[in-house]
Design a protein around this motif. Sequence first.
Motif, PDB file in Angstrom:
ATOM      1  N   ARG A   1       0.870  -1.175   0.000  1.00 24.34           N
ATOM      2  CA  ARG A   1       0.000   0.000   0.000  1.00 24.34           C
ATOM      3  C   ARG A   1       0.906   1.223   0.000  1.00 24.34           C
ATOM      4  O   ARG A   1       1.802   1.333   0.851  1.00 24.34           O
ATOM      5  CB  ARG A   1      -0.866  -0.060   1.257  1.00 24.34           C
TER       6      ARG A   1
ATOM      7  N   ASN B   1       1.392   4.650   0.966  1.00 23.98           N
ATOM      8  CA  ASN B   1       0.826   5.612   1.912  1.00 23.98           C
ATOM      9  C   ASN B   1       1.470   6.974   1.728  1.00 23.98           C
ATOM     10  O   ASN B   1       2.471   7.278   2.354  1.00 23.98           O
ATOM     11  CB  ASN B   1       1.047   5.130   3.353  1.00 23.98           C
ATOM     12  N   ASP B   2       0.878   7.768   0.862  1.00 30.83           N
ATOM     13  CA  ASP B   2       1.404   9.122   0.694  1.00 30.83           C
ATOM     14  C   ASP B   2       0.410  10.165   1.182  1.00 30.83           C
ATOM     15  O   ASP B   2       0.580  11.349   0.939  1.00 30.83           O
ATOM     16  CB  ASP B   2       1.813   9.373  -0.755  1.00 30.83           C
TER      17      ASP B   2
ATOM     18  N   SER C   1      -2.658  10.677   0.225  1.00 36.16           N
ATOM     19  CA  SER C   1      -3.663  11.088  -0.745  1.00 36.16           C
ATOM     20  C   SER C   1      -4.708   9.991  -0.913  1.00 36.16           C
ATOM     21  O   SER C   1      -4.473   8.826  -0.634  1.00 36.16           O
ATOM     22  CB  SER C   1      -3.009  11.388  -2.090  1.00 36.16           C
ATOM     23  N   GLU C   2      -5.866  10.401  -1.422  1.00 33.72           N
ATOM     24  CA  GLU C   2      -6.951   9.466  -1.700  1.00 33.72           C
ATOM     25  C   GLU C   2      -7.266   9.498  -3.184  1.00 33.72           C
ATOM     26  O   GLU C   2      -7.125  10.538  -3.810  1.00 33.72           O
ATOM     27  CB  GLU C   2      -8.205   9.853  -0.909  1.00 33.72           C
ATOM     28  N   PRO C   3      -7.697   8.401  -3.760  1.00 38.12           N
ATOM     29  CA  PRO C   3      -7.794   7.085  -3.150  1.00 38.12           C
ATOM     30  C   PRO C   3      -6.408   6.456  -2.988  1.00 38.12           C
ATOM     31  O   PRO C   3      -5.453   6.845  -3.648  1.00 38.12           O
ATOM     32  CB  PRO C   3      -8.647   6.280  -4.129  1.00 38.12           C
ATOM     33  N   VAL C   4      -6.335   5.474  -2.101  1.00 41.84           N
ATOM     34  CA  VAL C   4      -5.070   4.801  -1.817  1.00 41.84           C
ATOM     35  C   VAL C   4      -4.666   3.941  -3.016  1.00 41.84           C
ATOM     36  O   VAL C   4      -5.497   3.264  -3.618  1.00 41.84           O
ATOM     37  CB  VAL C   4      -5.190   3.934  -0.547  1.00 41.84           C
TER      38      VAL C   4
ATOM     39  N   HIS D   1      -2.180   0.893  -4.548  1.00 41.73           N
ATOM     40  CA  HIS D   1      -1.435  -0.307  -4.183  1.00 41.73           C
ATOM     41  C   HIS D   1      -0.501  -0.664  -5.329  1.00 41.73           C
ATOM     42  O   HIS D   1      -0.837  -0.473  -6.501  1.00 41.73           O
ATOM     43  CB  HIS D   1      -2.384  -1.477  -3.915  1.00 41.73           C
TER      44      HIS D   1
ATOM     45  N   ILE E   1      -6.005   0.695  -7.669  1.00 38.27           N
ATOM     46  CA  ILE E   1      -6.770   1.468  -6.701  1.00 38.27           C
ATOM     47  C   ILE E   1      -7.949   0.596  -6.288  1.00 38.27           C
ATOM     48  O   ILE E   1      -8.626   0.022  -7.138  1.00 38.27           O
ATOM     49  CB  ILE E   1      -7.252   2.797  -7.312  1.00 38.27           C
TER      50      ILE E   1
ATOM     51  N   ALA F   1       2.156   6.714  -7.971  1.00 35.82           N
ATOM     52  CA  ALA F   1       0.877   6.716  -7.253  1.00 35.82           C
ATOM     53  C   ALA F   1      -0.014   7.841  -7.772  1.00 35.82           C
ATOM     54  O   ALA F   1      -1.212   7.645  -8.005  1.00 35.82           O
ATOM     55  CB  ALA F   1       1.109   6.859  -5.752  1.00 35.82           C
TER      56      ALA F   1
ATOM     57  N   ARG G   1      -3.752   7.734  -9.824  1.00 33.51           N
ATOM     58  CA  ARG G   1      -4.948   8.514  -9.498  1.00 33.51           C
ATOM     59  C   ARG G   1      -5.445   9.318 -10.695  1.00 33.51           C
ATOM     60  O   ARG G   1      -6.647   9.393 -10.944  1.00 33.51           O
ATOM     61  CB  ARG G   1      -4.667   9.446  -8.321  1.00 33.51           C
TER      62      ARG G   1
END
Length: 120
Positions: free
Chosen positions: A59, A61-62, A64-67, A69, A81, A105, A109
């Motif tokens: 995952r 993890n920065d 931001s959304e959505p996460v 992978h 995502i 990532a 997005r």
Amino acid sequence: MIRVFADSDIVVLVVRANGGSDALQFIHELDRRYQARFKRYFERLRDGHAMQSPQHIRRLNDGSEPVVHELKADKYRLYLIRVGPRWFVTHGREKPKDSQVAREAQKARVIFWEARGEQR
């Protein structure tokens, strides 16, 4: 969206506004053994089996959304995502340098929102 499995929409390849799929193009360019490995990973995701090993998935993890992978097969990466039970595969590439992971990532997005007709 392109279903990875004809009978399930749990794992799908994202299609961009221009009709192309970065993920599909990347997968088609891989050697068969890597295609087979990613297919096994997709089957596990489709069937709801956890893939917790950082050796196979991580995952990103920065904050931001959505996460996003990162699904791993040797030196290759696919970016996904997750929304509810569904996995959206946005694109792939050879393993990036650590300094480029956040950029990948963000690219995931952008592709995801573009395919949904939204800009973020």
